[in-house]
Enzyme design. Structure first.
Site, mmCIF file in Angstrom:
data_model
loop_
_atom_site.group_PDB
_atom_site.id
_atom_site.type_symbol
_atom_site.label_atom_id
_atom_site.label_comp_id
_atom_site.label_asym_id
_atom_site.label_seq_id
_atom_site.Cartn_x
_atom_site.Cartn_y
_atom_site.Cartn_z
ATOM 1 N N ASP A 93 7.582 -10.947 -0.178
ATOM 2 C CA ASP A 93 8.323 -9.856 -0.806
ATOM 3 C C ASP A 93 9.794 -10.001 -0.388
ATOM 4 O O ASP A 93 10.131 -10.765 0.517
ATOM 5 C CB ASP A 93 7.724 -8.498 -0.417
ATOM 6 C CG ASP A 93 7.995 -7.424 -1.468
ATOM 7 O OD1 ASP A 93 8.873 -7.640 -2.328
ATOM 8 O OD2 ASP A 93 7.352 -6.363 -1.420
ATOM 9 N N ASP A 128 13.832 -6.082 -6.792
ATOM 10 C CA ASP A 128 13.618 -5.056 -7.818
ATOM 11 C C ASP A 128 13.849 -3.681 -7.190
ATOM 12 O O ASP A 128 13.933 -3.557 -5.975
ATOM 13 C CB ASP A 128 12.192 -5.159 -8.384
ATOM 14 C CG ASP A 128 11.131 -5.079 -7.299
ATOM 15 O OD1 ASP A 128 11.237 -5.836 -6.310
ATOM 16 O OD2 ASP A 128 10.207 -4.255 -7.409
ATOM 17 N N ALA A 196 5.984 0.072 -7.475
ATOM 18 C CA ALA A 196 6.194 1.493 -7.170
ATOM 19 C C ALA A 196 5.002 2.380 -7.510
ATOM 20 O O ALA A 196 5.164 3.528 -7.909
ATOM 21 C CB ALA A 196 7.455 2.002 -7.867
ATOM 22 N N CYS A 279 -22.396 0.252 6.772
ATOM 23 C CA CYS A 279 -21.914 -1.104 6.457
ATOM 24 C C CYS A 279 -22.615 -2.064 7.395
ATOM 25 O O CYS A 279 -22.985 -1.686 8.514
ATOM 26 C CB CYS A 279 -20.397 -1.130 6.681
ATOM 27 S SG CYS A 279 -19.653 -2.770 6.609
ATOM 28 N N CYS A 281 -21.253 -5.327 8.021
ATOM 29 C CA CYS A 281 -20.358 -6.456 8.325
ATOM 30 C C CYS A 281 -20.512 -6.813 9.809
ATOM 31 O O CYS A 281 -21.207 -6.116 10.559
ATOM 32 C CB CYS A 281 -18.906 -6.097 7.987
ATOM 33 S SG CYS A 281 -18.103 -5.019 9.186
ATOM 34 N N CYS A 284 -19.599 -3.872 12.119
ATOM 35 C CA CYS A 284 -20.504 -2.721 12.070
ATOM 36 C C CYS A 284 -21.909 -3.082 12.542
ATOM 37 O O CYS A 284 -22.685 -2.200 12.908
ATOM 38 C CB CYS A 284 -20.531 -2.140 10.653
ATOM 39 S SG CYS A 284 -18.915 -1.550 10.154
#
Ligand code: GUN
EC number: 2.4.2.48
Length: 496
Positions: A93, A128, A196, A279, A281, A284
């Protein structure tokens, strides 16, 4: 034709695509999630993002690097890939976000693009102006002018093999968003972030987010790869992909972890309030919420960030599978049930059914009618349009099941909520093979009645009799007077 983006499969306006990033020498499969790497605070190392989470692309901030002497020297010296230890594609960015947050940055598009090129960025961003929602039209227009000027500067810049983003702004003005999309699309730039939208998402304004993206998409060509800047909550990936977004960047995984927030596809939980993890994963599975709460601060933050990444990447895979199976709207609908604001987002999506219908494939796996919103899906709209082109002459019985009567009618059609009428020969074709609940709702009947009206209006010389199973008054009132509506059992048959 953009030769660096190829669309392989699609559902609604969502697609599975391949983004070729020449400077990185890689092809990224989309929809893709770009974890945000803050060069000052690395929560999960980029090498692990790649090897353990499957990240093919990440995003970092060239302005942060440029304004920190140590980071700048290192990035210029060894390049971003070596500095971050990441072999995939790196988007950077430009400092626009800092501009929006702090009101000023001391760099131009030309300078920051040159810097991005110098440090080895694969996809760069001009400066921008992220115009917030709800500003005056004058401000939105003035700032869009500046963003468009930045795109022209970017086109003039020497960027070599590096791809360049062409952000679309325009605040909450759909016509300005559409103009922003059209201007960006007309450049020779490469990737098209809708900008935005973070304030909209933070305020749970998913309906306004949908309208902004839909407007930008009207300006952009269907072949443009679209990034939803700053969108990192897995709850809204399916919705945004259905609109035609291809790339997402997530700072949420790390920012939320910092204050103990645990992401799920249904929303955000707080670690302090969880008794069980919904969860499985790696994190977890290894810890209970209580054990995680007792883990030391930095370690806990990293583990939470890892869970947040697992759930986010899993949702991207689920979205891709749903596209493959032609079930993306079923997934959007499921997610829409997680939060009233998401339901608003889904309803806003359906307001654009006409726009989505143009890209939605004509045939796919299954159509599950799951709520009254399903009645407004693009497939239903398409069927209604098709009715105008179908041959329907003489006297036609539109029957909702039951036996057809031969002699009295020249043809017998079926009528099925929410689609409405169709010739029996089409019964086995998509979407008329839909699974609709026995106990369906008024919206389905009303939409079927609109189909009947459309058929009757486009075939004024044909006589229609509708044999229905007791449609609600709200539906029957939509059936034109020229159609005789009868309860199923009462339609005269051959036996009479
Ligand atoms: N990150 C989040 N939103 C934006 C945006 O509108 N522009 C840029 N450049 N970066 C962003």
């Amino acid at each position: 034709m953009r030769d660096h983006f190829e669309i392989r499969d699609g559902d609604v306006a969502g697609r599975i695509g391949e983004l070729t990033v020449p400077r990185a020498g890689v092809t990224v499969e989309t929809p893709a999630l770009l974890p945000v790497v803050n060069p000052n605070i690395v929560t999960v190392s980029p090498a692990r993002l790649e090897s353990e989470f499957g990240a093919e692309i990440l995003i970092t901030n060239s302005y942060i690097i440029k304004t920190n002497e140590h980071l700048r020297e290192e990035a210029l010296d060894v390049g971003l890939h070596e500095m971050l230890d990441f072999d995939g594609a790196i988007m950077t960015d430009s400092g626009s976000f800092q501009l929006a947050e702090y009101g000023d940055i001391d760099v131009t598009t030309k300078q920051i693009l040159q810097f991005q090129r110098d440090i080895g960025t694969d996809i760069a961003t001009p400066v921008d102006i992220p115009t917030p929602p709800d500003v005056s039209r004058e401000q939105a227009e003035r700032e869009l002018d500046v963003t468009e000027e930045a795109l022209r500067d970017a086109e003039d810049a020497e960027t070599g093999e590096m791809l360049v983003n062409a952000p679309v702004q325009g605040s909450t003005y759909p016509d300005l968003r559409e103009r922003g999309g059209r201007t960006a699309d007309a450049t020779d730039l490469d990737v098209f972030p809708v900008g935005a939208v973070v304030p909209l998402m933070n305020a749970y304004r998913y309906d306004d987010m949908v309208d902004a993206v839909a407007a930008a998409k009207r300006g952009l060509g269907a072949d443009a790869p679209v990034h939803l800047f700053g969108a990192g909550h897995p709850m809204m990936f399916a919705l945004a992909v259905a609109l035609g977004c291809d790339l997402f960047d997530s700072a949420a995984y790390a920012l939320y972890a910092r204050d103990g927030r645990y992401l799920t596809v249904h929303g955000t939980e707080h670690l302090g309030e969880l008794d069980y993890f919904p969860c499985s994963c790696a994190v977890c599975s290894a810890y209970s919420p209580e054990e995680l709460r007792e883990t030391e601060g930095e370690e806990r933050e990293r583990l939470l960030a890892e869970h947040n990444l697992h759930v986010s990447f899993a949702e991207i895979r689920r979205v891709k599978q749903a596209i493959r199976a032609g079930e993306l709207l079923e997934l959007v609908e499921e997610r829409a049930r997680s939060h009233p604001a998401m339901l608003d987002g889904y309803r806003a999506l359906l307001d654009h059914a006409d726009q989505l219908e143009r890209e939605d494939p004509a045939s796919k796996g299954s159509f599950f009618y799951l709520s009254s919103e399903s009645a407004r899906r693009p497939e239903v709209l398409r069927h209604h349009r098709r009715l105008e082109r179908l041959e329907a002459e003489g006297r036609i019985l539109l029957t909702q099941g039951g036996k057809a009567s031969g002699d009295r009618f020249d043809a017998s059609w079926r009528v099925v909520p929410p689609f409405g009428p169709f010739p029996r020969a089409l019964s086995e074709t998509y979407p008329l093979t839909a699974e609709v609940p026995e106990r369906t709702d008024p919206a389905a009947y009303e939409m079927a009645a609109e189909g009947v009206a459309r058929l009757a209006e486009s075939h004024p010389d044909t006589e229609f009799v509708l044999a229905h199973d007791g449609w609600p008054e709200t539906a029957l009132s939509k059936v034109p007077d020229s159609v005789t509506a009868e309860l199923l059992g009462r339609v005269p048959s051959d036996d009479d």
